[in-house]
Design an enzyme around this catalytic site. Structure first.
Site, mmCIF file in Angstrom:
data_model
loop_
_atom_site.group_PDB
_atom_site.id
_atom_site.type_symbol
_atom_site.label_atom_id
_atom_site.label_comp_id
_atom_site.label_asym_id
_atom_site.label_seq_id
_atom_site.Cartn_x
_atom_site.Cartn_y
_atom_site.Cartn_z
ATOM 1 N N SER A 6 0.689 11.118 8.991
ATOM 2 C CA SER A 6 1.620 10.088 8.531
ATOM 3 C C SER A 6 3.035 10.514 8.869
ATOM 4 C CB SER A 6 1.484 9.873 7.022
ATOM 5 O OG SER A 6 2.638 9.213 6.554
ATOM 6 N N HIS A 31 -0.134 7.530 12.194
ATOM 7 C CA HIS A 31 -0.064 6.606 11.062
ATOM 8 C C HIS A 31 1.399 6.307 10.745
ATOM 9 C CE1 HIS A 31 -1.710 4.776 7.364
ATOM 10 N NE2 HIS A 31 -0.647 5.278 6.747
ATOM 11 N N ASP A 33 3.995 4.281 8.389
ATOM 12 C CA ASP A 33 4.122 3.604 7.095
ATOM 13 C C ASP A 33 5.363 2.730 7.047
ATOM 14 O OD1 ASP A 33 1.884 4.625 5.515
ATOM 15 O OD2 ASP A 33 2.838 6.583 5.759
ATOM 16 N N MET A 35 7.556 0.181 4.978
ATOM 17 C CA MET A 35 7.796 -0.230 3.585
ATOM 18 C C MET A 35 9.057 -1.086 3.517
ATOM 19 S SD MET A 35 7.072 3.341 1.590
ATOM 20 C CE MET A 35 5.808 4.490 2.143
ATOM 21 N N HIS A 64 0.612 0.834 9.006
ATOM 22 C CA HIS A 64 0.265 0.502 7.621
ATOM 23 C C HIS A 64 1.419 -0.285 7.012
ATOM 24 C CE1 HIS A 64 -0.548 2.335 3.316
ATOM 25 N NE2 HIS A 64 -0.676 1.023 3.339
ATOM 26 N N MET A 66 3.239 -1.920 4.198
ATOM 27 C CA MET A 66 3.415 -2.053 2.748
ATOM 28 C C MET A 66 4.576 -3.015 2.551
ATOM 29 S SD MET A 66 2.790 1.935 1.826
ATOM 30 C CE MET A 66 2.975 2.405 3.538
ATOM 31 N N MET A 135 -6.409 3.400 -0.678
ATOM 32 C CA MET A 135 -5.284 4.258 -1.085
ATOM 33 C C MET A 135 -5.764 5.269 -2.124
ATOM 34 S SD MET A 135 -2.682 3.304 0.702
ATOM 35 C CE MET A 135 -1.602 4.532 -0.014
ATOM 36 N N GLY A 140 3.924 4.119 -1.569
ATOM 37 C CA GLY A 140 5.386 4.152 -1.692
ATOM 38 C C GLY A 140 6.010 5.468 -1.295
ATOM 39 N N PHE A 141 5.311 6.554 -1.546
ATOM 40 C CA PHE A 141 5.897 7.867 -1.297
ATOM 41 C C PHE A 141 4.859 8.865 -0.795
ATOM 42 C CE2 PHE A 141 8.243 5.678 -4.590
ATOM 43 C CZ PHE A 141 9.546 5.781 -4.135
ATOM 44 N N GLY A 142 5.312 9.813 0.032
ATOM 45 C CA GLY A 142 4.446 10.907 0.452
ATOM 46 C C GLY A 142 4.450 11.997 -0.612
ATOM 47 N N GLY A 143 3.571 12.959 -0.448
ATOM 48 C CA GLY A 143 3.584 14.141 -1.304
ATOM 49 C C GLY A 143 3.037 13.975 -2.706
ATOM 50 N N ASP A 173 -5.870 7.318 2.365
ATOM 51 C CA ASP A 173 -4.454 7.611 2.561
ATOM 52 C C ASP A 173 -3.815 8.086 1.268
ATOM 53 O OD1 ASP A 173 -1.806 7.634 3.364
ATOM 54 O OD2 ASP A 173 -1.676 5.478 3.742
ATOM 55 N N GLY A 174 -3.309 9.316 1.312
ATOM 56 C CA GLY A 174 -2.535 9.834 0.191
ATOM 57 C C GLY A 174 -3.110 11.096 -0.419
ATOM 58 N N GLY A 175 -2.321 12.153 -0.385
ATOM 59 C CA GLY A 175 -2.710 13.394 -1.053
ATOM 60 C C GLY A 175 -3.837 14.160 -0.388
ATOM 61 N N GLY A 195 0.049 13.376 5.533
ATOM 62 C CA GLY A 195 1.482 13.513 5.804
ATOM 63 C C GLY A 195 1.950 14.925 5.547
HETATM 64 C C1 DX5 Z 1 1.997 6.405 0.971
HETATM 65 C C2 DX5 Z 1 1.725 6.367 2.441
HETATM 66 C C3 DX5 Z 1 1.006 7.569 2.950
HETATM 67 C C4 DX5 Z 1 1.711 8.866 2.723
HETATM 68 C C5 DX5 Z 1 0.762 10.021 2.809
HETATM 69 O O1 DX5 Z 1 2.532 5.188 0.572
HETATM 70 O O2 DX5 Z 1 0.964 5.245 2.759
HETATM 71 O O3 DX5 Z 1 0.674 7.395 4.318
HETATM 72 O O4 DX5 Z 1 2.745 9.071 3.623
HETATM 73 O O5 DX5 Z 1 1.480 11.182 2.588
HETATM 74 P P1 DX5 Z 1 0.802 12.468 1.922
HETATM 75 O O6 DX5 Z 1 -0.258 12.925 2.855
HETATM 76 O O7 DX5 Z 1 1.949 13.414 1.822
HETATM 77 O O8 DX5 Z 1 0.269 12.043 0.585
HETATM 78 ZN ZN ZN Z 2 0.030 5.001 4.794
#
Ligand code: DX5
Ligand code: ZN
Length: 214
Positions: A6, A31, A33, A35, A64, A66, A135, A140-143, A173-175, A195
């Protein structure tokens, strides 16, 4: 297991180089993102940025969305060079019309479900989709931390596809990282977005190889 880094976690001042770096490191898909600050509380980038970085890799661009009204922007993302466009079943656009629009541009369509949306929400569209994105964090956010309690949705979607003879990919997707990839793989996920786990790793190639091994 396919890995889609990501770009949300990349250095945006050199986004093209970051895509090239991920390509060389063994990424399967890129990927991206998008937003809008409305569907999710964050704003990232749009079609013009994707168009600029498109030449930096031949790997599939997995966009993706959003955003609240994906249908309005499908042509822009198609022109920018998207190979796959996923959008949320919770959005305000007509779902069937958006899928049709994506297909009409020769792009693979996917539907995304947020953590509070049941798997059944995508069932009416399964025969028209190339993939479903589950999801495993609130978008909304990475990490953020991986929500393992989303994995039963993967089983439910797979069972429904099997029952109806539908062949599609399931993406999560996510974590996702070294600590959570095994659970994702066991649930039968085909493509994992990562990501933080890839971009913050000292050696991206090693990080991707480890994840792909599952
Ligand atoms: C969240 C995004 C993800 C995110 C994943 O809204 O859709 O793609 O960037 O990031 P990590 O892998 O850090 O959770
Ligand atoms: Zn994503």
């Amino acid at each position: 297991m396919k890995i889609a880094p990501s770009l949300l976690s990349c250095d945006f001042s050199v986004m093209g180089d970051e895509i090239k770096r991920m390509d060389i490191a063994g990424a399967d898909w890129m990927h991206l993102d998008v937003m809008d600050g409305h569907f999710v509380p964050n704003i990232t980038f749009g079609a013009p940025v994707i168009k600029w970085v498109r030449p930096y890799s031949d790997k599939p661009f997995d966009v993706h969305l959003m955003i609240s009204e994906p249908l309005r922007y499908i042509d822009d993302f198609a022109d920018a060079g998207a190979d796959i466009i996923t959008f949320h079943v919770e959005c305000d656009s007509d779902i069937d019309a958006t899928i049709e629009k994506i297909k009409s541009r020769g792009i693979k369509p996917g539907l995304v479900i947020k953590p509070n949306t049941p798997a059944e929400a995508v069932f009416p569209y399964l025969d028209k989709l190339a993939l479903v994105l589950v999801m495993t964090v609130e978008p909304g956010f990475g990490g953020q931390s991986f929500m393992a309690d989303m994995l039963p949705k993967v089983g439910a979607i797979k069972a429904e596809c099997q029952r109806r003879g539908i062949d599609l990919l399931i993406e999560a997707d996510g974590g996702i990282g070294e600590a959570t990839i095994a659970q994702a793989a066991q649930a039968g996920i085909d493509v994992c977005v990562a990501g933080t786990a890839v971009f913050k790793a000292e050696d991206a190639a090693k990080a991707i190889a480890k994840l792909k091994a599952y």
